[in-house]
Scaffold this active site. Structure first.
Site, PDB file in Angstrom:
ATOM      1  N   ASP A  38      -2.280   7.570   4.524  1.00  0.00           N
ATOM      2  CA  ASP A  38      -1.333   6.935   3.511  1.00  0.00           C
ATOM      3  C   ASP A  38      -0.945   7.666   2.354  1.00  0.00           C
ATOM      4  O   ASP A  38      -0.165   7.721   1.638  1.00  0.00           O
ATOM      5  CB  ASP A  38      -2.203   5.698   2.864  1.00  0.00           C
ATOM      6  CG  ASP A  38      -2.110   4.554   3.717  1.00  0.00           C
ATOM      7  OD1 ASP A  38      -1.603   4.426   4.809  1.00  0.00           O
ATOM      8  OD2 ASP A  38      -2.417   3.261   3.071  1.00  0.00           O
TER       9      ASP A  38
ATOM     10  N   ASP B  71      -1.560 -15.358  -4.618  1.00  0.00           N
ATOM     11  CA  ASP B  71      -0.552 -15.405  -3.824  1.00  0.00           C
ATOM     12  C   ASP B  71       0.925 -15.460  -4.624  1.00  0.00           C
ATOM     13  O   ASP B  71       0.957 -16.707  -5.331  1.00  0.00           O
ATOM     14  CB  ASP B  71      -0.597 -16.495  -2.954  1.00  0.00           C
ATOM     15  CG  ASP B  71       0.432 -16.629  -1.632  1.00  0.00           C
ATOM     16  OD1 ASP B  71       1.412 -16.332  -1.801  1.00  0.00           O
ATOM     17  OD2 ASP B  71      -0.087 -16.591  -0.521  1.00  0.00           O
TER      18      ASP B  71
END
Length: 395
Positions: free
Chosen positions: A146, A281
């Site tokens: 990454d 969320d």
């Protein structure tokens, strides 16, 4: 034709995707969850249909054996000899790895040595590597990091203004993350723009539960918002992003928390969850904001304004920008976040169309044709980048 499997091993999970190369056709994908916990869940997609099995999977080695058994059981491959390569996502490559690498006993040892830089992720990635090595010892395997894409950052971007010996002795510097995603979407942007990547100044916004912004000039990352760890940068689902470091001892004193407990709060109880008070969320927060929840509205504005600021600073850093890219779960799907981030960027040549912005999860230009700066949605595909690197290095 070769078959390549891309693997993303977490501490209690294993995501997989099997590709036919070079066509990049996805033959199957799936997920093993709750490894080492009762009632593990194995999910595999066959011909577009999900098959789920709940069973006990005590460790990653058993998960790998089960995965390979399922590939033959469902007729996706005839036997294990059809697997030509394995690609493993590894979160942290430190300064050692500026590119993906073929896995040998030596490179695995080197990855283990830098695990202290990513104690939550690298050990799990290594467990996945070893589990596959045990079952398929003769199949070439590649680690895709990454951090590797950001190893092109200049010193002025990656150095912290701390005593220089901290960098020399302890490797304390900005590393950046989501590199495989930023690399994929910037390469794809050049294709969609019909221009050489070498000529472009791009700002890539990878917005998911974890979020990072990258300035990519001539195909190379020159700066990014995450730092030594993925806690830095913009506000995220549960992560604080950048804060005044003096807050840590202050919070410790006021709340009687240890340093580790404060760090846990910054990683797991902050960001959208911390400001809104009820959810990490984004979809929940957008809904609550529409219903008049003020804290939800504030959380949205905090999230969007931090991204907005990075876009401005990276445009200044590159003396302009040719395109802004939105990717990952929120970037690809949240009409509202894109709107808030782009609002007010007309001064730098960003003209976007609200009608074109009303799209979710698909490649699209959302800027007007005459806009000097293009705005694009590009769904990320980290797995295909992993498969491409396996082909490049192992075959």
């Amino acid at each position: 034709m070769s078959k390549i499997i891309a693997i993303n091993a977490g501490s209690s999970s294993l995501k997989f995707q099997l590709f036919e190369m070079p066509s990049e056709k996805v033959l199957t994908k799936g997920l093993v969850e709750r490894i080492g916990i009762a009632d593990s869940v194995f999910t595999i997609s066959v011909n577009g249909e999900k098959n789920t099995e709940v069973t006990d999977i005590p460790d990653h080695a058993v998960a790998v054996k089960m995965l390979l058994h399922k590939l033959t059981e469902f007729g996706i491959i005839k036997d294990l000899n059809e697997i030509d390569g394995i690609g493993h996502r590894v979160v942290h490559g430190g300064e050692k790895f500026s590119d993906s690498v073929l896995l040998t006993d030596e490179t695995i040892r080197e990855i283990e040595e830098i695990s202290e830089l990513a104690p939550l992720h690298n050990p799990a990635n290594i467990v996945g590597i070893k589990a596959f090595k045990e079952v398929l010892p003769n199949v070439p395997a590649v680690a895709v990091f990454d951090t590797a894409f950001h190893q092109t950052m200049p010193e002025q971007s990656y150095l912290y203004s701390l005593p220089y010996e901290y960098y020399e002795k302890y490797g304390i510097r900005k590393y950046g993350f989501h590199g495989t995603s930023h690399k994929y979407v910037t390469q794809r942007a050049a294709e969609l723009l019909g221009r050489p990547l070498e000529d472009l100044r791009l700002i890539s916004c990878h917005l998911g539960n974890g979020a990072s912004i990258a300035a990519v000039e001539g195909g190379k990352s020159i700066d990014t918002s995450m730092g030594f760890t993925p806690l830095a940068g913009v506000a995220m689902g549960t992560r604080s992003g950048n804060i005044d470091p003096a807050l840590i001892p202050y919070i410790m004193e006021k709340t009687d928390q240890t340093a580790d407990e404060v760090l846990n709060t910054l990683n797991k109880k902050s960001g959208l969850l911390g400001v809104s008070g009820f959810s990490s969320d984004l979809r929940d927060i957008v809904e609550a904001s529409k219903e008049g929840n003020e804290r939800a509205e504030t959380a949205l504005e905090v999230f969007a304004s931090r991204i907005h600021k990075y876009i401005g600073s990276y445009a200044a850093r590159m003396s302009g920008v040719d395109a802004i890219i939105f990717t990952a779960g929120i970037g690809e799907n949240s009409v509202e976040v894109r709107e808030r981030v782009l609002r007010g960027l007309e001064f730098m040549g960003v003209y976007w169309d609200p009608a074109l912005n009303n799209v979710r999860g698909e490649e699209a230009f959302i800027s007007y044709p005459h806009s000097p700066v293009k705005v694009m949605i590009i769904p990320t595909d980290e797995e295909v980048m992993i498969a491409r690197d396996v082909v490049r290095l192992a075959q």
